[in-house]
Design a protein around this motif. Sequence first.
Motif, short mmCIF file in Angstrom:
data_model
loop_
_atom_site.label_atom_id
_atom_site.label_comp_id
_atom_site.label_asym_id
_atom_site.label_seq_id
_atom_site.Cartn_x
_atom_site.Cartn_y
_atom_site.Cartn_z
N SER A 38 -21.95 4.68 -0.55
CA SER A 38 -22.19 4.45 0.21
C SER A 38 -22.19 5.77 0.71
O SER A 38 -22.06 6.72 0.74
CB SER A 38 -21.68 3.83 1.50
N GLU A 39 -22.99 5.27 2.14
CA GLU A 39 -23.86 6.52 2.49
C GLU A 39 -23.19 7.30 3.59
O GLU A 39 -22.47 8.82 3.67
CB GLU A 39 -25.55 6.48 3.52
N ARG A 40 -21.99 6.52 4.00
CA ARG A 40 -20.82 6.48 5.28
C ARG A 40 -19.44 8.25 4.29
O ARG A 40 -18.70 8.32 4.81
CB ARG A 40 -20.51 5.70 5.75
N SER A 41 -19.78 6.80 2.89
CA SER A 41 -18.51 7.96 2.12
C SER A 41 -19.25 9.62 2.10
O SER A 41 -18.15 10.09 1.61
CB SER A 41 -18.54 7.41 1.08
N ALA A 43 -20.90 11.00 3.84
CA ALA A 43 -20.88 12.13 4.95
C ALA A 43 -19.26 12.60 5.32
O ALA A 43 -19.47 13.36 5.69
CB ALA A 43 -21.18 11.38 6.03
N VAL A 44 -18.60 11.85 4.60
CA VAL A 44 -17.27 11.85 4.75
C VAL A 44 -16.85 13.22 4.18
O VAL A 44 -16.35 14.38 4.31
CB VAL A 44 -16.09 11.02 4.68
N PHE A 45 -17.80 12.73 2.67
CA PHE A 45 -17.38 13.52 1.34
C PHE A 45 -18.33 15.45 2.35
O PHE A 45 -17.20 16.17 1.85
CB PHE A 45 -17.78 13.11 0.05
N ARG A 46 -19.12 14.66 3.01
CA ARG A 46 -19.75 16.26 2.87
C ARG A 46 -18.88 17.23 3.52
O ARG A 46 -18.71 17.95 3.80
CB ARG A 46 -21.35 15.65 3.48
N HIS A 47 -18.96 16.45 5.22
CA HIS A 47 -17.11 16.78 5.82
C HIS A 47 -16.95 17.60 6.10
O HIS A 47 -16.31 19.33 6.01
CB HIS A 47 -17.63 16.01 7.79
N VAL A 48 -16.09 16.86 4.69
CA VAL A 48 -14.67 17.83 4.68
C VAL A 48 -15.01 18.85 3.53
O VAL A 48 -14.21 19.60 3.26
CB VAL A 48 -13.66 17.09 3.51
N ASN A 49 -16.18 18.98 2.62
CA ASN A 49 -16.30 20.22 2.01
C ASN A 49 -16.91 20.85 2.92
O ASN A 49 -16.64 22.04 2.11
CB ASN A 49 -17.30 19.86 1.18
N GLU A 50 -17.49 20.58 3.66
CA GLU A 50 -17.69 22.45 5.25
C GLU A 50 -16.86 22.98 5.24
O GLU A 50 -16.97 23.63 5.32
CB GLU A 50 -18.38 21.88 6.12
N THR A 54 -9.52 16.21 9.91
CA THR A 54 -8.67 15.68 10.15
C THR A 54 -9.85 13.97 10.32
O THR A 54 -10.51 13.46 10.67
CB THR A 54 -7.60 15.55 11.11
N ALA A 55 -8.59 12.50 9.44
CA ALA A 55 -9.12 11.78 10.20
C ALA A 55 -10.00 10.44 11.22
O ALA A 55 -11.08 10.64 11.78
CB ALA A 55 -8.19 10.65 9.62
N THR A 56 -9.88 11.50 12.52
CA THR A 56 -9.56 11.65 13.81
C THR A 56 -11.06 12.72 13.35
O THR A 56 -11.69 12.23 14.49
CB THR A 56 -8.75 11.85 14.61
N ASP A 57 -10.57 14.03 13.63
CA ASP A 57 -12.41 14.45 13.56
C ASP A 57 -13.18 14.02 13.12
O ASP A 57 -14.46 13.79 13.49
CB ASP A 57 -12.09 15.57 13.66
N THR A 64 -17.98 6.62 14.78
CA THR A 64 -16.82 5.39 14.05
C THR A 64 -15.94 5.45 13.94
O THR A 64 -15.80 6.68 14.52
CB THR A 64 -17.97 5.65 12.31
N SER A 65 -14.95 4.70 13.79
CA SER A 65 -14.22 3.89 13.83
C SER A 65 -13.00 5.52 12.94
O SER A 65 -13.45 5.19 12.19
CB SER A 65 -13.30 2.60 13.75
N VAL A 66 -11.73 5.02 12.98
CA VAL A 66 -11.03 6.18 12.43
C VAL A 66 -10.94 5.15 11.42
O VAL A 66 -10.04 5.99 10.10
CB VAL A 66 -9.45 5.85 13.03
N GLN A 67 -10.74 3.43 10.79
CA GLN A 67 -10.36 3.22 10.25
C GLN A 67 -11.54 2.99 9.33
O GLN A 67 -11.48 3.27 8.30
CB GLN A 67 -10.13 1.48 10.77
N GLY A 68 -12.67 3.02 9.93
CA GLY A 68 -13.06 2.91 8.55
C GLY A 68 -13.64 3.89 8.23
O GLY A 68 -13.84 4.55 6.67
N VAL A 69 -13.40 5.33 8.37
CA VAL A 69 -13.31 7.10 8.22
C VAL A 69 -12.01 6.98 7.23
O VAL A 69 -12.23 7.12 5.76
CB VAL A 69 -12.72 7.72 8.71
#
Length: 152
Positions: A38-41, A43-50, A54-57, A64-69
């Motif tokens: 998914s595009e969201r996953s 995006a999460v992967f790109r951000h933590v690679n940069e 934290t999930a909150t960040d 989006t929601s912390v639960q979704g992240v």
Amino acid sequence: MSSLFPTDPDASVDRSEEAELLCIDDGRTAEILASLSSERSRAVFRHVNEEPRTATDLARELDTSVQGVTYHLDNLRDAGLIDILDTCYSEKGREMDVYGPSEQPYLVFLGTSSDEPGLRAAFKRFAHAVGPVGILFAIGGALSKVLAGDDG
């Protein structure tokens, strides 16, 4: 008053120098591609690679929601693409995991495992022609386009 707990993460990313080659007919490849489906996953992967986050960040940055992240972080962790690198605390004193890329980099080959010897030979020729820095730029540029969804 300063907090008794560290509120800023002190995470660093140590990557292995050896990338694991994944072929399209490998079950491990299917697991990794599914975790990035998914595009969201992605995006999460790109951000933590940069930068480790934290999930909150991530939730704040991705609007989006912390639960979704957390759902995507769990899937990416299960696939071995990210790890918990550190722990910090929110201003309210809640413990928060800090996520970053796993130590093991991967190289996905869109061919079968029977093509692997030819790929390795071609990669060695490519490596001798452009050198290690050229390989990093070529792989990094291609990977960033794939992760960004850029077809061009």
